[in-house]
Design an enzyme around this catalytic site. Structure first.
Site, PDB file in Angstrom:
ATOM      1  N   ASP A  24      -5.467  -7.551  -3.085  1.00 47.46           N
ATOM      2  CA  ASP A  24      -5.591  -6.525  -2.052  1.00 47.46           C
ATOM      3  C   ASP A  24      -5.752  -5.147  -2.676  1.00 47.46           C
ATOM      4  OD1 ASP A  24      -3.603  -5.548   0.873  1.00 47.46           O
ATOM      5  OD2 ASP A  24      -5.582  -4.976   0.147  1.00 47.46           O
ATOM      6  N   LYS A  54      -1.581  -6.358  -5.590  1.00 37.30           N
ATOM      7  CA  LYS A  54      -2.204  -5.075  -5.351  1.00 37.30           C
ATOM      8  C   LYS A  54      -3.045  -4.668  -6.551  1.00 37.30           C
ATOM      9  CE  LYS A  54      -0.400  -4.086  -1.293  1.00 37.30           C
ATOM     10  NZ  LYS A  54      -1.244  -4.057  -0.073  1.00 37.30           N
ATOM     11  N   ASP A  76      -8.739  -6.025   6.211  1.00 35.93           N
ATOM     12  CA  ASP A  76      -7.479  -5.432   6.673  1.00 35.93           C
ATOM     13  C   ASP A  76      -7.797  -4.094   7.333  1.00 35.93           C
ATOM     14  OD1 ASP A  76      -4.200  -4.902   5.101  1.00 35.93           O
ATOM     15  OD2 ASP A  76      -5.016  -4.143   6.968  1.00 35.93           O
ATOM     16  N   TRP A 121       4.009 -10.817   7.313  1.00 38.76           N
ATOM     17  CA  TRP A 121       4.614 -10.043   6.227  1.00 38.76           C
ATOM     18  C   TRP A 121       5.710  -9.156   6.791  1.00 38.76           C
ATOM     19  CZ3 TRP A 121       5.286  -4.838   5.097  1.00 38.76           C
ATOM     20  CH2 TRP A 121       5.646  -4.537   3.770  1.00 38.76           C
ATOM     21  N   GLU A 126      -9.028  -8.973  -0.545  1.00 42.89           N
ATOM     22  CA  GLU A 126      -8.586  -8.308   0.682  1.00 42.89           C
ATOM     23  C   GLU A 126      -8.970  -6.840   0.642  1.00 42.89           C
ATOM     24  OE1 GLU A 126      -4.675  -9.217   2.161  1.00 42.89           O
ATOM     25  OE2 GLU A 126      -4.516  -7.297   3.231  1.00 42.89           O
ATOM     26  N   LYS A 131      -2.496  -5.566  11.494  1.00 43.85           N
ATOM     27  CA  LYS A 131      -1.264  -4.782  11.672  1.00 43.85           C
ATOM     28  C   LYS A 131      -1.067  -4.483  13.151  1.00 43.85           C
ATOM     29  CE  LYS A 131      -1.363  -4.715   7.218  1.00 43.85           C
ATOM     30  NZ  LYS A 131      -2.054  -5.874   6.582  1.00 43.85           N
TER      31      LYS A 131
HETATM   32  C1  0XW Z   1       1.110  -5.552   2.450  1.00 45.94           C
HETATM   33  N1  0XW Z   1       1.055  -4.773   3.666  1.00 45.94           N
HETATM   34  C2  0XW Z   1       1.192  -5.577   4.888  1.00 45.94           C
HETATM   35  C3  0XW Z   1       2.151  -3.768   3.630  1.00 45.94           C
HETATM   36  C4  0XW Z   1       1.576  -2.474   3.077  1.00 45.94           C
HETATM   37  O1  0XW Z   1       1.770  -1.430   3.961  1.00 45.94           O
HETATM   38  C5  0XW Z   1       0.114  -2.677   2.964  1.00 45.94           C
HETATM   39  C6  0XW Z   1      -0.172  -3.910   3.757  1.00 45.94           C
HETATM   40  C7  0XW Z   1      -1.443  -4.581   3.306  1.00 45.94           C
HETATM   41  O2  0XW Z   1      -1.656  -5.754   3.536  1.00 45.94           O
HETATM   42  O3  0XW Z   1      -2.296  -3.857   2.805  1.00 45.94           O
HETATM   43 MG    MG Z   2      -3.870  -5.422   3.099  1.00 46.28          MG
END
Ligand code: 0XW
Ligand code: MG
Length: 368
Positions: free
Chosen positions: A192, A163, A240, A319, A217, A264
């Site tokens: 990301d 991150k 994303d 994930w 990302e 997601k």
């Molecule tokens: C890593 N994730 C799948 C979980 C967090 O909510 C954010 C998300 C991402 O990929 O940004």
């Molecule tokens: Mg992401």
């Protein structure tokens, strides 16, 4: 088969380890679990949970509020008729894909239980015995990021998501370079930023880390900025948050913007729509992940089930949030990570999870 009742539960998931993204830190999100009950009493389970109100345009109280409209809209419908179920939800409410996803996933679980088949089989069957996952290294110091990465690689992980964002890019660059030092040759690194950089910042970071094998990302917030970055950087772009629906996914494939997706289930509306997105990405040979924002065993099992059906060459992994809250609703079958892979529940048909009656407490709402 026909849906007789929908029950909604609030399930707090306390975060056991700090989890910071560019725009938020995850505290104790309250997950939404739904039970979709068939006329004969068979129960299908669904779940969605936002990590924070900032990640995508939804929040956990709003999801439960949307179910006050969505749940009544599917009462009396045969859960096997997923097109009819989704059409009824889309007629009742525009948007609010998170609440729709919870109900859609519950219908898949219910169908599996009624037909005595796994959701993986209903989705077309697993293409691999092992299901990749990736692990997040949150925003912190270069030393902590490198140490966390080394520990994860030691534990068998091969895919790391670092991150970044929410601070001066010099700190992000230092973290990326420290993590890069710790990587093994077979490690995939996604950086990301969760929309946190401007296009100029992303281009500067990419240039400063030109020798690092990584993908970017969602470095910026808008599709236009992503195109600007794409035009000036050699690092692959993974989309994303901008992949808001199948039209956006198709557009970003056809424009050549997306080198991969972080998808997601809640944002796309559940397994029914994600099955179509999967088929599109696999046909276009664009890698994708099967994730959700947060949540427990139910949403994890849905992500892992879909992840099992991806062509492994084009899987970015499934994930799950379990490592960060360490709670299981089903202690025996709940998805867990072992040696960098995620396990598929095998407790029975549907999502493969087994719950004691009443295990989620008193419903927050019941629709019948
Ligand atoms: C890593 N994730 C799948 C979980 C967090 O909510 C954010 C998300 C991402 O990929 O940004
Ligand atoms: Mg992401």
């Amino acid at each position: 088969m026909s849906i007789r009742e929908v029950r909604v539960y609030e399930v707090p998931l306390e975060t056991r380890s700090s989890y910071t993204m560019s725009n938020s830190t995850v505290a104790t999100p309250v997950s939404t679990v739904v039970e979709v009950v068939d006329a004969d009493g068979t129960i299908g389970y669904g779940e969605v949970c936002m990590a924070s109100p900032q990640f995508q345009p939804a929040h956990n109280n709003g999801i439960r509020a949307s179910l006050s409209i969505l749940a009544p809209a599917i009462l009396g419908i045969d859960p096997l008729k997923l097109t009819v179920i989704n059409a009824a939800m889309n007629t009742a409410m525009t948007g609010h894909t998170e609440g729709k996803a919870a109900l859609d996933i519950a219908c898949w679980d219910l169908i599996g239980k009624k037909l005595d088949r796994s959701v993986v089989d209903l989705l077309g069957g697993a293409l691999s015995d092992t299901i990749l996952t990736y692990h997040v290294v949150g925003i912190g110091t270069p030393e902590q990021a490198a140490s966390d990465t080394a520990a994860l690689l030691e534990a068998g992980h091969t895919r790391i998501q670092l991150k970044t964002g929410g601070r001066h890019i010099s700190e992000d660059i230092a973290c990326i370079q420290a993590v890069a030092e710790a990587l093994k040759p077979d490690t995939d690194l996604a950086v990301d930023t969760n929309r946190g950089w401007s296009a100029a910042e992303a281009i500067q970071v990419s240039n400063a880390c030109a020798d690092v094998r990584m993908s970017l990302e969602q470095p910026c917030a808008t599709e236009q900025e992503l195109h600007q970055v794409k035009a000036q950087c050699s690092h692959p772009i993974v989309v994303d948050e901008s992949s808001t629906d199948i039209r956006a996914v198709a557009r970003m494939i056809s424009s050549g913007l997306a080198d991969g997706f972080g998808l997601k289930l809640s944002r796309l509306g559940g397994l029914t729509t994600m099955r179509s997105v999967r088929d599109l990405c696999m046909a276009a040979r664009v890698p994708m992940s099967t994730d959700d924002a947060w949540g427990g065993d139910i949403i994890a099992a849905a992500c892992v089930a879909l992840g099992a059906t991806l062509d492994p060459q084009f899987s970015r992994g499934a994930w799950i949030a379990h490592p960060y809250h360490q709670q299981h609703y089903d202690e025996v079958n709940g998805p867990r990570i072992e040696n960098g892979l995620v396990t598929l529940p095998t407790g029975g048909p549907g999502l493969g999870l087994v719950f004691e009656d009443g295990c989620f407490g008193t419903p927050q709402a019941v629709y019948r």
